[in-house]
Design an enzyme around this catalytic site. Sequence first.
Site, PDB file in Angstrom:
ATOM      1  N   THR A 271       5.351 -25.252 -56.420  1.00 46.87           N
ATOM      2  CA  THR A 271       6.510 -25.240 -57.311  1.00 46.87           C
ATOM      3  C   THR A 271       6.134 -25.181 -58.779  1.00 46.87           C
ATOM      4  O   THR A 271       6.800 -24.519 -59.580  1.00 46.87           O
ATOM      5  CB  THR A 271       7.368 -26.499 -57.042  1.00 46.87           C
ATOM      6  OG1 THR A 271       7.835 -26.466 -55.701  1.00 46.87           O
ATOM      7  CG2 THR A 271       8.550 -26.583 -58.001  1.00 46.87           C
TER       8      THR A 271
ATOM      9  N   ASP B 192       3.234 -20.940 -50.986  1.00 46.40           N
ATOM     10  CA  ASP B 192       3.960 -22.178 -50.717  1.00 46.40           C
ATOM     11  C   ASP B 192       3.063 -23.000 -49.801  1.00 46.40           C
ATOM     12  O   ASP B 192       2.478 -22.469 -48.854  1.00 46.40           O
ATOM     13  CB  ASP B 192       5.277 -21.842 -50.015  1.00 46.40           C
ATOM     14  CG  ASP B 192       6.149 -23.064 -49.788  1.00 46.40           C
ATOM     15  OD1 ASP B 192       5.705 -23.985 -49.074  1.00 46.40           O
ATOM     16  OD2 ASP B 192       7.285 -23.082 -50.291  1.00 46.40           O
TER      17      ASP B 192
END
Length: 342
Positions: free
Chosen positions: A13, A58
């Site tokens: 993130t 991710d």
Amino acid sequence: MKKKVCILYTGGTIGMKPTPQGYAPEAGYLGRVMASMPDFSSPEMPEYVIREYSPLLDSSNMGPRHWLAIARDIAELYRDFDGFVIIHGTDTMAYTASALPFMLEGLAKPVVLTGSQIPLCRVRSDGRENLVTALMVVAQTHIPEVCLCFGNRLLRGCRATKVDAAGFQAFDSPNYPDLGHIGVTIRPHPEHILPARPVNGLTVHPLSDARVGALRLFPGISADLVANVLRSPLQGLVLETYGMGNGPSDDTGLMAVLAEACERGVVIVNCTQCLRGTVDQGGYAAGSALARAGVVSGADMTAEAALTKMIYLFSLGLPPGDIRAQMPRNLRGELTETHDRG
């Protein structure tokens, strides 16, 4: 002289940018954001170089082959830097932080994992503080082990687990104290840090394709379900049990399934579902039944540490009996070793 830090940017993130489809990573974007923020060019900061992975991932997509890539990069760059910061997504950060201590034998420099819950480009991002602190840990301290720095906490990597999906205090070390205090100053706690090893060089232990898994007990779990999980080619299983390591001892069918699997060489390790505390397979009849079946205690290891430790031990080519003997032993600070557990 300023210390030199290598930032291994794997994704997550912290480095994402807004797009019409939502936040997504973009090559080079994190470096540009950091260059635009005065904090990262402060005289107090160490020199840093960003090594960006491609593709940026991710962390839900990361696994043992990615852990190995990180470990090999650290070994390749080891002589050129005073420490390493690994930027990583939070979802599987605790698994990577648990695996690396076993893979990096002879580590004598800090390796600090961090990330964020909100992208660095956002006003309220926790990423700035997490990343600044991680860099300062390397610049101001000498902690020769794999750490996880997040939400103003400095944790041993193989003791950490994710406990909050949205809060800034996303990680905890339930059964081991923090490695240092992060407040107005950064103060290590030497009594909680692994002793410095002789500087004989760093060895990377590659991980094999060990067939391991994890299973959480629940009331009413059937022997057939467990038998299917334990079928070949499974080599090892982290069994997440109740309380102090207890299971349904009255279910003779289930106990027989566990005993049969252990007899044919499957390594089954008992970890408690509780966030805090330790397994004691001699404390209750429901735990001693598991011990009699051949299940070994995982002591106070997190499930992440138990799973990655098992992969590491299988990767060494050890026979099941040796792996059973090593699982309850403290190898990298991953558990509190005593001699009275079943």
